[in-house]
Design an enzyme around this catalytic site. Sequence first.
Site, PDB file in Angstrom:
ATOM      1  N   GLU A   1     -13.349  -8.068  35.648  1.00  0.00           N
ATOM      2  CA  GLU A   1     -12.457  -8.392  36.760  1.00  0.00           C
ATOM      3  C   GLU A   1     -13.154  -9.154  37.882  1.00  0.00           C
ATOM      4  O   GLU A   1     -12.464  -9.721  38.750  1.00  0.00           O
ATOM      5  CB  GLU A   1     -11.845  -7.104  37.318  1.00  0.00           C
ATOM      6  CG  GLU A   1     -10.969  -6.377  36.310  1.00  0.00           C
ATOM      7  CD  GLU A   1     -10.583  -4.980  36.747  1.00  0.00           C
ATOM      8  OE1 GLU A   1      -9.560  -4.480  36.260  1.00  0.00           O
ATOM      9  OE2 GLU A   1     -11.314  -4.381  37.573  1.00  0.00           O
TER      10      GLU A   1
ATOM     11  N   GLY B   1      -1.820  -0.802  33.629  1.00  0.00           N
ATOM     12  CA  GLY B   1      -0.780  -0.489  32.662  1.00  0.00           C
ATOM     13  C   GLY B   1       0.585  -0.716  33.274  1.00  0.00           C
ATOM     14  O   GLY B   1       0.831  -0.359  34.429  1.00  0.00           O
TER      15      GLY B   1
ATOM     16  N   MET C   1      -6.415   2.784  38.581  1.00  0.00           N
ATOM     17  CA  MET C   1      -7.318   3.829  39.040  1.00  0.00           C
ATOM     18  C   MET C   1      -8.010   3.552  40.377  1.00  0.00           C
ATOM     19  O   MET C   1      -8.888   4.326  40.761  1.00  0.00           O
ATOM     20  CB  MET C   1      -8.378   4.096  37.957  1.00  0.00           C
ATOM     21  CG  MET C   1      -7.798   4.562  36.641  1.00  0.00           C
ATOM     22  SD  MET C   1      -9.039   4.821  35.334  1.00  0.00           S
ATOM     23  CE  MET C   1      -9.989   6.177  36.022  1.00  0.00           C
ATOM     24  N   GLU C   2      -7.629   2.489  41.097  1.00  0.00           N
ATOM     25  CA  GLU C   2      -8.345   2.154  42.334  1.00  0.00           C
ATOM     26  C   GLU C   2      -7.475   1.748  43.514  1.00  0.00           C
ATOM     27  O   GLU C   2      -7.859   1.966  44.670  1.00  0.00           O
ATOM     28  CB  GLU C   2      -9.344   1.004  42.076  1.00  0.00           C
ATOM     29  CG  GLU C   2     -10.435   1.288  41.081  1.00  0.00           C
ATOM     30  CD  GLU C   2      -9.983   1.121  39.643  1.00  0.00           C
ATOM     31  OE1 GLU C   2     -10.512   1.840  38.773  1.00  0.00           O
ATOM     32  OE2 GLU C   2      -9.073   0.286  39.388  1.00  0.00           O
TER      33      GLU C   2
ATOM     34  N   ASP D   1      -1.621  -3.514  29.238  1.00  0.00           N
ATOM     35  CA  ASP D   1      -1.024  -2.590  28.274  1.00  0.00           C
ATOM     36  C   ASP D   1       0.185  -1.958  28.938  1.00  0.00           C
ATOM     37  O   ASP D   1       0.440  -2.179  30.133  1.00  0.00           O
ATOM     38  CB  ASP D   1      -2.030  -1.508  27.852  1.00  0.00           C
ATOM     39  CG  ASP D   1      -2.526  -0.689  29.034  1.00  0.00           C
ATOM     40  OD1 ASP D   1      -1.859   0.287  29.385  1.00  0.00           O
ATOM     41  OD2 ASP D   1      -3.586  -1.038  29.606  1.00  0.00           O
TER      42      ASP D   1
END
Length: 230
Positions: free
Chosen positions: A11, A77, A173-174, A197
Amino acid sequence: MIGIIGAMPIEVEGLKSRLQNSQTENLAGLQFSRGMLSGVECVVAHCNPGKVNAALCTQLMITHYQPRLVINSGVAGGIGAGIHIGDLVISTAVVQHDMDTSPLGDKRGYLSGIGLIEIPASEKLVQLLGRTATEVYKGAVHTGVIATGDQFICDSAKLHELGRDFGALACEMEGAAVGQVCHVNNVDFVVLRTISDNADDDAKMDYTTFAPIAAQRGIDLLCRILPELS
């Protein structure tokens, strides 16, 4: 200066490789690369996955570099029938779906100290990025809530729960940790997520296949839109 934070090498490495006149500094085990990107002064950091890592990185960036805005960019996701692999989601707000003090009478996701469930992203940034992205991004562009937690979601039941309880279009997650630190420091922020995904039972396989592609789309988009933010 604009701050850019990504959780994984895929990233941020593409951004760091394009920095001109780059200078690198290590703080608390994290690497910050400063230079010119698309003609705009930026600092780029790789925070590692998870909320604590993201919060640590964001506070260090704000304290040492004083960015006027922070962009958390990466993959996520997708949630909901209308969100597909390769799409882009721009955060109108972020939530921490794994924050739960409901046994004490709070609503799920409530963040003590700031008294919020949804942390709003900069409306000006969201509008500007939304308008620009629809012109240059090769894929559908969505704006909405992004849900953050210290979990890689690969379960259809959990996926539907996040959509139902928070109205989220993506999970990662961040982002909400970055958002909370920016909020308490009065720094504008926005989270950009390309969908790798659909956070369902096939998420692990899809992520492995599509994450590098999705990450590169995000990098290309950032390099195109940075002059619009300066």
